[in-house]
Design a protein around this motif. Sequence first.
Motif, PDB file in Angstrom:
ATOM      1  N   ILE A  65      -3.625  13.171  -4.598  1.00  0.00           N
ATOM      2  CA  ILE A  65      -3.277  12.100  -3.866  1.00  0.00           C
ATOM      3  C   ILE A  65      -1.967  11.925  -4.432  1.00  0.00           C
ATOM      4  N   GLU A  66      -0.997  11.648  -3.560  1.00  0.00           N
ATOM      5  CA  GLU A  66       0.492  11.166  -3.850  1.00  0.00           C
ATOM      6  C   GLU A  66       0.843   9.981  -2.873  1.00  0.00           C
ATOM      7  N   VAL A  67       1.111   8.702  -3.379  1.00  0.00           N
ATOM      8  CA  VAL A  67       1.650   7.643  -2.721  1.00  0.00           C
ATOM      9  C   VAL A  67       2.729   6.966  -3.132  1.00  0.00           C
ATOM     10  N   THR A  68       3.203   6.125  -2.146  1.00  0.00           N
ATOM     11  CA  THR A  68       4.199   5.359  -2.870  1.00  0.00           C
ATOM     12  C   THR A  68       3.932   3.674  -2.311  1.00  0.00           C
ATOM     13  N   ALA A  73       8.282  -3.859   1.979  1.00  0.00           N
ATOM     14  CA  ALA A  73       7.675  -3.837   3.114  1.00  0.00           C
ATOM     15  C   ALA A  73       5.996  -4.070   3.062  1.00  0.00           C
ATOM     16  N   HIS A  74       5.575  -4.032   1.839  1.00  0.00           N
ATOM     17  CA  HIS A  74       4.367  -4.132   1.425  1.00  0.00           C
ATOM     18  C   HIS A  74       3.442  -3.047   2.197  1.00  0.00           C
ATOM     19  N   THR A  75       3.617  -1.935   2.040  1.00  0.00           N
ATOM     20  CA  THR A  75       3.342  -0.732   2.427  1.00  0.00           C
ATOM     21  C   THR A  75       2.571   0.167   1.519  1.00  0.00           C
ATOM     22  N   VAL A  76       1.716   1.120   1.865  1.00  0.00           N
ATOM     23  CA  VAL A  76       1.504   2.241   1.033  1.00  0.00           C
ATOM     24  C   VAL A  76       1.771   3.719   1.907  1.00  0.00           C
ATOM     25  N   THR A  77       2.226   4.490   1.517  1.00  0.00           N
ATOM     26  CA  THR A  77       2.662   5.865   2.330  1.00  0.00           C
ATOM     27  C   THR A  77       2.266   6.932   1.298  1.00  0.00           C
ATOM     28  N   GLY A  78       1.896   7.965   2.108  1.00  0.00           N
ATOM     29  CA  GLY A  78       1.551   9.043   1.059  1.00  0.00           C
ATOM     30  C   GLY A  78       0.601  10.245   1.729  1.00  0.00           C
ATOM     31  N   SER A  79       0.196  11.017   1.009  1.00  0.00           N
ATOM     32  CA  SER A  79      -0.602  12.225   1.264  1.00  0.00           C
ATOM     33  C   SER A  79      -1.765  12.332   0.541  1.00  0.00           C
ATOM     34  N   VAL A  80      -2.757  12.794   1.259  1.00  0.00           N
ATOM     35  CA  VAL A  80      -3.990  13.053   0.203  1.00  0.00           C
ATOM     36  C   VAL A  80      -4.620  14.539   0.585  1.00  0.00           C
ATOM     37  N   THR A  81      -5.024  15.357  -0.336  1.00  0.00           N
ATOM     38  CA  THR A  81      -5.505  16.796   0.030  1.00  0.00           C
ATOM     39  C   THR A  81      -6.818  16.900  -0.439  1.00  0.00           C
ATOM     40  N   ILE A 179      -0.384  -3.084   3.525  1.00  0.00           N
ATOM     41  CA  ILE A 179      -1.201  -3.784   2.437  1.00  0.00           C
ATOM     42  C   ILE A 179      -1.648  -4.977   2.896  1.00  0.00           C
ATOM     43  N   PRO A 180      -2.893  -5.188   3.423  1.00  0.00           N
ATOM     44  CA  PRO A 180      -3.551  -6.655   3.808  1.00  0.00           C
ATOM     45  C   PRO A 180      -3.120  -7.679   2.485  1.00  0.00           C
ATOM     46  N   ARG A 181      -2.812  -8.721   3.028  1.00  0.00           N
ATOM     47  CA  ARG A 181      -2.772  -9.939   2.016  1.00  0.00           C
ATOM     48  C   ARG A 181      -4.209 -10.334   1.971  1.00  0.00           C
ATOM     49  N   SER A 182      -5.020 -10.526   2.818  1.00  0.00           N
ATOM     50  CA  SER A 182      -6.311 -10.678   2.512  1.00  0.00           C
ATOM     51  C   SER A 182      -7.273  -9.605   3.134  1.00  0.00           C
ATOM     52  N   ARG A 186     -11.885  -7.625  -1.250  1.00  0.00           N
ATOM     53  CA  ARG A 186     -12.112  -6.359  -2.157  1.00  0.00           C
ATOM     54  C   ARG A 186     -10.819  -5.688  -2.500  1.00  0.00           C
ATOM     55  N   MET A 187      -9.662  -6.322  -1.816  1.00  0.00           N
ATOM     56  CA  MET A 187      -8.358  -5.894  -2.089  1.00  0.00           C
ATOM     57  C   MET A 187      -7.358  -6.620  -1.558  1.00  0.00           C
ATOM     58  N   GLY A 188      -6.079  -6.622  -1.729  1.00  0.00           N
ATOM     59  CA  GLY A 188      -5.105  -7.487  -1.268  1.00  0.00           C
ATOM     60  C   GLY A 188      -3.834  -7.696  -2.103  1.00  0.00           C
ATOM     61  N   GLN A 189      -3.386  -8.884  -1.948  1.00  0.00           N
ATOM     62  CA  GLN A 189      -2.080  -9.673  -2.616  1.00  0.00           C
ATOM     63  C   GLN A 189      -2.627 -10.690  -3.290  1.00  0.00           C
ATOM     64  N   GLN A 190      -2.007 -10.896  -4.654  1.00  0.00           N
ATOM     65  CA  GLN A 190      -2.119 -12.241  -5.137  1.00  0.00           C
ATOM     66  C   GLN A 190      -0.583 -12.472  -5.606  1.00  0.00           C
ATOM     67  N   ASP A 191      -0.240 -13.725  -5.157  1.00  0.00           N
ATOM     68  CA  ASP A 191       1.153 -14.291  -5.722  1.00  0.00           C
ATOM     69  C   ASP A 191       0.805 -14.912  -6.767  1.00  0.00           C
TER      70      ASP A 191
END
Length: 650
Positions: A65-68, A73-81, A179-182, A186-191
Amino acid sequence: MKRIVKKISLGLMMIQFPFLGFSQEAIKNNQHDFDPVMYRQGSVYRAASGIPGPEYWQNEADYKIEVTLDDVAHTVTGSVTLTYRNNSPEDLNYIWMYLEQNRFKADSRGTLTTPISGNRYSGDTDGGYTITRLEAKTGKGKVSNSYKVTDTRMQVIFNKPIAANGGTATVKVDFSYKIPRSGMDRMGQQDTDNGIIYSLAQWYPRVAVYDDVKGWNTEPYLGAGEFYCEYGDFDYKITVPYNHIVAASGKLMNEKEVMTKVQIERMRKAEKSQERVYIIAPDEVTDYKNIRPKQEGTITWHFSMKNTRDVAFASSKAFVWDAAKIDLPSGNKCVAQSVYPIEVSGDEAWGRSTEYTKASIEFYSKKWFEYPYISAVNVASNVGGMEYPGLSFCSMRAKGGGLYGVTNHEFGHNWFPMIVGSNERLYPWMDEGFNTFINNHLHLEFNNGEYLDMYKRARQGLEYYTSSTREGIDTYPDVVNTRNLGHTAYYKPALGLAILREYILGPERFDFAFRDYIHNWAFKHPQPSDFFNAMENATGENLNWFWRGWFYGNKNIDLALTGVYQQREGYIIVLDNMGEIPMPVQMRVVFDDGSTEDMTLPVEIWQRGDQWNHFFRTDKTIKSVRIDPDMLIPDINGSNDTWPKDFYNK
């Protein structure tokens, strides 16, 4: 004379067999309670003894996997093999993959089945995957671009089947999502004061499990139901802003590129230290010039993890970072790590995170099965508590006993379901319940009982067992009332194991069987029947009566002592099973002279009916008798546990 003989013969028959010649109801017994609770016959795949059979198989899934991560923008972009190996005895024309970020869409099944008032599993609704490319190939066959997305599942269809018994396929997917804030806790963003902490989980398309029980396991990702994953090797790279620190599952492969020389020296020291060592101290967090090897652009962190069912990571420019050595029984190298923001770095909060992590991993490794990973990372997060192999997200706001408790619980999950890979989406009691059970043991020992008040006892919370809204352990997590999930998935199954260990089997027999179960199913996929068979075979007990009564349905325990009658040479003790679950009966007899005698009557006394008279031979005078004197079982009516009835209330 002949007629007289007939009458005499009939008379003799009536004496010998008084039930003949009259219409009487058959005597009711409780044999059904002791019959098998489900179909548990063995096969070449799963032995009746509760171990994997001689032809047991499971498929394998390796990922590159390679992601950025874009923190603007609060995003994940990448590829998985994905490299998928089909070890099943059947050719596969297609595979199913999970796109669990699709849960964060307004029209997802999970969103549409969330109550208006919301719950713990509410989440953002403006996310979801964008798939820009998919290529699937088996062997030397033609590349296929055929796929179908249904909610959180994606069916990938091949031009040529994946051959049985070892055939392989590759699937390459390019993807992106917000990327969800909430993120459903299980995941998300914490200020934080110095930037956002991104907690990334369910962050790449991954294959569903194909097994010998159901075939493809494709239950949608709705909320409470967690995960069921294949095992394999992961090699993954995460590109982030230069000033970010990445904490992740597995081994960091390029520390010289992403850490300074001083940080690497500190990590070597931490790997030998019983006390925490700062890799980045609180007063260094914003000093990017001295704590980051680059001063602009992006930087790529490279991780690897072998034979795991998943990986997760966190990224932030706000991290304090500390670490300490974990002592494993074999002497294998392992390190506990914690990352958290400055504002919670005191010793009343996250300053003790690594201590808690270290203690958890060491205790469970010694008690049950050695921890198989090279590190254990605790991340301060927006997530209340969530586990992944080698990494946990715990609430940034947790402190003291709260932080100890959630850290202990989340790292306990490395045994269930990370090592013993059960199906969490269908059987949460096999991971949450088993994990809660082993957590209870650490409460007794950690730091000489510092958090002993967290230990759960059998007769705590008895009101739930008589509640009209209670639900059984076997209720699926996405069906159960959210208010009941703590009981059905966590506390009741954990108490069931405690009853087995402390009351029914004893610690020695239970521990042997439980360790054997863990060892035999490590990195494999057990079903409930495998656990039941394993425990019965290793302990030599028919426990169907307990599985049926405690793990299936809403039955309760209510043993009663209804009378003690003095007879020549002793006493008759009258017992009743007024509940619906038969149990062995432990009793303590107290004599007038102050001495005591304990005894246990086997569960089989209830096979013929619900009342039993026991003759207790003694020449002493009995003062009192008590059932379950150590209160090890959740008997719903303690008022009938003693004789005389009010003796223990005086």
